[in-house]
Design an enzyme around this catalytic site. Structure first.
Site, PDB file in Angstrom:
ATOM      1  CG  ASP A 181      -0.248  -0.234   2.540  1.00 17.30           C
ATOM      2  OD1 ASP A 181       0.986  -0.176   2.563  1.00 17.30           O
ATOM      3  OD2 ASP A 181      -0.928  -0.486   3.557  1.00 17.30           O
ATOM      4  CG  HIS A 182       3.564   2.374   2.996  1.00 14.78           C
ATOM      5  ND1 HIS A 182       2.514   1.682   3.548  1.00 14.78           N
ATOM      6  CD2 HIS A 182       4.035   3.188   3.974  1.00 14.78           C
ATOM      7  CE1 HIS A 182       2.355   2.078   4.807  1.00 14.78           C
ATOM      8  NE2 HIS A 182       3.263   2.992   5.081  1.00 14.78           N
ATOM      9  CG  ASP A 217       1.954   0.988   9.371  1.00 18.22           C
ATOM     10  OD1 ASP A 217       2.528   1.394   8.341  1.00 18.22           O
ATOM     11  OD2 ASP A 217       1.153   1.694  10.028  1.00 18.22           O
ATOM     12  NE  ARG A 256       2.505   9.225  12.679  1.00 21.57           N
ATOM     13  CZ  ARG A 256       2.876   7.952  12.655  1.00 21.57           C
ATOM     14  NH1 ARG A 256       3.419   7.447  11.566  1.00 21.57           N
ATOM     15  NH2 ARG A 256       2.728   7.202  13.708  1.00 21.57           N
ATOM     16  CB  SER A 266       6.262   5.661  11.158  1.00 17.77           C
ATOM     17  OG  SER A 266       7.639   5.635  10.888  1.00 17.77           O
ATOM     18  NE  ARG A 269       9.224   5.883   8.190  1.00 16.54           N
ATOM     19  CZ  ARG A 269       8.841   7.081   7.731  1.00 16.54           C
ATOM     20  NH1 ARG A 269       9.723   8.035   7.563  1.00 16.54           N
ATOM     21  NH2 ARG A 269       7.587   7.320   7.439  1.00 16.54           N
TER      22      ARG A 269
HETATM   23 FE1  F3S Z   1      -0.343   4.443   5.115  1.00 18.13          FE
HETATM   24 FE2  F3S Z   1      -0.397   6.845   6.121  1.00 18.13          FE
HETATM   25 FE3  F3S Z   1      -1.594   4.907   7.316  1.00 18.13          FE
HETATM   26  S1  F3S Z   1       1.354   5.860   5.226  1.00 18.13           S
HETATM   27  S2  F3S Z   1      -0.521   3.047   6.802  1.00 18.13           S
HETATM   28  S3  F3S Z   1      -2.110   5.723   5.321  1.00 18.13           S
HETATM   29  S4  F3S Z   1      -0.371   6.505   8.284  1.00 18.13           S
END
Ligand code: F3S
Length: 649
Positions: free
Chosen positions: A66-67, A121, A381, A537, A539
């Protein structure tokens, strides 16, 4: 028993001794589900491979994409193909690109009340909306869980959040969590689980509960959770999964470590101002702010209702000419559902730009605002630069506020909208046909070859903890440094997630572009920071890439939970000043020495650091015995290999 819901789930999953369930003690819990997304997944799966376990040992593991959806080069597609073939071979379900954002899809298609989900995540707590205990962690922790290992964390305090009353029209679930952020700040949830209860819970659908749990991550919370009740059951029925539902809630008179009360009927539309999700004011306090961009979507607000409300507001009208408006469905299911019932047509007719079901602008993958632009987003965010435009100003609000503001071109209290409020919050049916979009693992794993394109580079490794750490202060930073500061994302950098040598060239690039060069020149060193270092995050690249550059320790006033765990997982010492004022006694470029590191660690938490001018500074390395062993081994992967004979434990 007078257990909270969170305590019940923890008890059922506890692997460590029963008396470890006291705030602050380390607990080990069994993990039922794992999830990864593509930006963290490739590394997690390389780590899983390094443990030598052939198939995952969880009840359900899912790999999402998804990213990194932009395909302006081969890198992202290399990652996707690696993830797909890895999943088929090793027993993981694969959610194909286009199927949606991991948290939204997991909520819809996989969530199970009462189970533990560990995800690489930070917004994994979203599934708390369906009564799961869902926790965000680094990819390496997730890899260990996939191999059958438990997850360790300090036992959080459990905070009961009593919701009473009913919201007024145009006041959204998002306003509930913005109110929590206004009261508690981005540090207010550290070491805590927020458990929502009370009659106000019945005022919230499962996707709305998920919005609240999702953004609990911005409070720094371990997770957030709602009971699983008849509303949850109705949601599971619409998902064609009623058999996977079970009723679950706290005992009557459950005990909580702390209490919060929110009167929903007194809430107003709220907005978080740049550049922090806790910089919250009432919309009406700053109404009239001219807008350049409005975005509805992200894992926080991309449900059917979130898009339906926008369509309702925009139907038969046009987005204001000064505004560029984007809408992102959270999943293929939501996309297909709005396409069927006409909502999509209304949005297109209004001039909104409908994007594919993915993270998109939330992670700076496209739709960067104009320079100096003002962007109003339903996301979670608004850190500086995260949108992809360094000087953009991002405000966070509900889809209701975003939609009405897009129509007017200025920030507007949605209660000023002249039309009626929509009362239907969910569709009658969802499109639940996943065939061909969620691929089950192969029944013949021996026939599957894991495909590794040139973007998939081997995992960097390191040896055991050095006996003496000697190094320069490579960088001194202030408070609230986010993982976006340490390891930025965006369309140029994100595709390098599977290639640590390449991505490490961008460590701290927006804070100090010379950092990577300096780190290499000095053969690594130490970072000094203020409080809440590593917020944001999960990450792990924010620990892994510095490790690759030779960073041996971070000395800070305090750390964010997940990042601190990631530092430990990669063998970087997370040291806290005993006296915060000592922060002022260290300058960038100072030479620091930590003698007999293993000995000091074994004797207790106090670690003495000396400067080149002979000053002695007290620090503490507060770790559990397990974490101390991980640090001594030089990180979690080494630890697993040493202690479990190739990770089979
Ligand atoms: Fe994707 Fe933004 Fe959520 S990067 S997982 S939609 S915080």
């Amino acid at each position: 028993m007078r257990d909270s819901l969170a305590m019940k789930i923890l008890r059922e999953h506890l692997v460590s001794a029963p008396d470890s369930l006291r705030p602050g003690r380390e607990i080990l819990i069994r993990v039922d589900h794992t999830l990864t997304q593509d930006a963290t997944g490739t590394m997690a799966y390389l780590q899983f491979e390094a443990m030598g376990v052939p198939r995952v040992r969880t009840r359900r593991s899912v790999s999402y994409v998804d990213h990194n959806m932009l395909q302006t080069g081969y890198e992202n597609m290399d990652d996707h193909v690696f993830l797909q073939t890895f999943a088929a071979k090793h027993g993981v379900y694969f959610s194909r690109p286009g199927n949606g954002i991991c948290h939204q899809v997991h909520l819809e298609r996989f969530s199970e009340p009462g189970l533990v989900l560990l995800g690489s995540d930070s917004h994994t707590p979203t599934c708390g909306g369906a009564g799961m205990l869902a926790i965000g962690a680094g990819g390496l922790d997730v890899a260990v869980a996939m191999a059958g290992g438990p997850f360790g964390l300090p036992m959080p305090k459990i905070v009961g959040v009593h919701l009473k009353g009913r919201r007024q029209p145009w006041v959204a679930a998002k306003d509930v969590i913005l109110e929590m952020l206004r009261r508690l700040t981005v540090k207010g949830g550290v070491g805590k689980i927020f458990e929502y209860y009370g009659e106000g819970v019945r005022d919230l659908t499962v996707p709305e509960r998920a919005t609240i749990c999702n953004m609990g991550a911005e409070l720094g919370a371990t997770t957030s959770i709602f009971p699983s009740d008849e509303i949850t059951r109705a949601y599971f029925r619409k998902q064609n999964r009623e058999t996977e539902w079970r009723e679950l809630g706290p005992d009557p008179d459950a005990e909580y470590d702390e209490h919060i009360e929110i009167d929903l009927s007194a809430l107003e539309p709220l907005v978080a101002q740049p550049h922090s999700p806790d910089n919250v004011v009432r919309v009406r306090d700053i109404e009239g702010l001219p807008l350049d961009q409005v975005c509805i979507g992200s894992c926080t607000n991309s449900s059917f209702h979130d898009l339906a409300i926008a369509a309702h507001v925009l139907k038969g009208r046009r987005v204001a000419s000064r505004v560029s408006m984007t809408l992102t469905p959270g999943s293929r299911q939501v996309f297909a559902t709005i396409a069927r019932n006409g909502i999509l047509a209304d949005l297109i007719a209004a001039g909104a730009r409908v994007l594919e079901a993915a993270c998109g602008p939330c992670i700076g993958m496209g739709q960067a605002p104009k320079s100096g632009g003002i962007s109003l987003r339903s996301f979670n965010r608004n850190f500086e630069g995260r949108s992809g435009t360094p000087d953009a100003k991002v405000y966070l609000c509900s889809p209701e506020t975003a939609a009405v503001s897009a129509l007017r071109g200025v920030l507007t209290d949605p209660r000023d909208y002249e039309g009626a409020y929509v009362t239907q919050r969910e569709p009658d049916v969802y499109d639940t046909n996943d065939e061909g979009m969620i691929l089950p693992p192969s029944d013949h794993p021996e026939q599957v070859e894991v495909v590794r394109g040139p973007n998939i580079k081997p995992l960097p490794t390191r040896g055991p903890l050095e006996s003496v750490i000697r190094g320069r202060v490579l960088l001194k930073v202030g408070d609230n440094i986010t993982t976006d500061h340490i390891m930025p994302a965006g369309s140029k950098i994100l595709p390098l997630r599977s290639n640590i040598p390449a991505i490490s060239e961008y460590v701290f690039v927006r804070v100090d572009p010379k950092f990577p060069e300096r780190a290499k020149q000095y053969g690594g060193g130490i970072i000094v920071a203020g409080s809440n270092y590593g917020q944001g995050s999960s990450r792990e690249h924010a620990a892994l890439a510095p490790m690759y550059l030779g960073v041996k320790a971070v000395i800070a006033k305090s750390f964010a939970r997940i990042h601190r765990a990631n530092l430990i997982n990669f063998g970087i010492l997370p040291l806290m000043f005993t006296e915060e004022a000592d922060y002022n006694r260290i300058s960038q470029d100072d030479e620091l020495v930590i003698e007999d590191v293993p000995g000091q660690l074994q004797r207790g938490s106090r670690i003495e650091v000396s400067t080149s001018s002979g000053q002695r500074l007290g620090t503490v390395c507060e770790v559990s015995p397990r974490q101390r062993d991980i640090l001594l081994s030089g990180g979690l992967l080494n630890h697993v290999k040493i202690n479990h004979g190739g990770g089979k434990g």
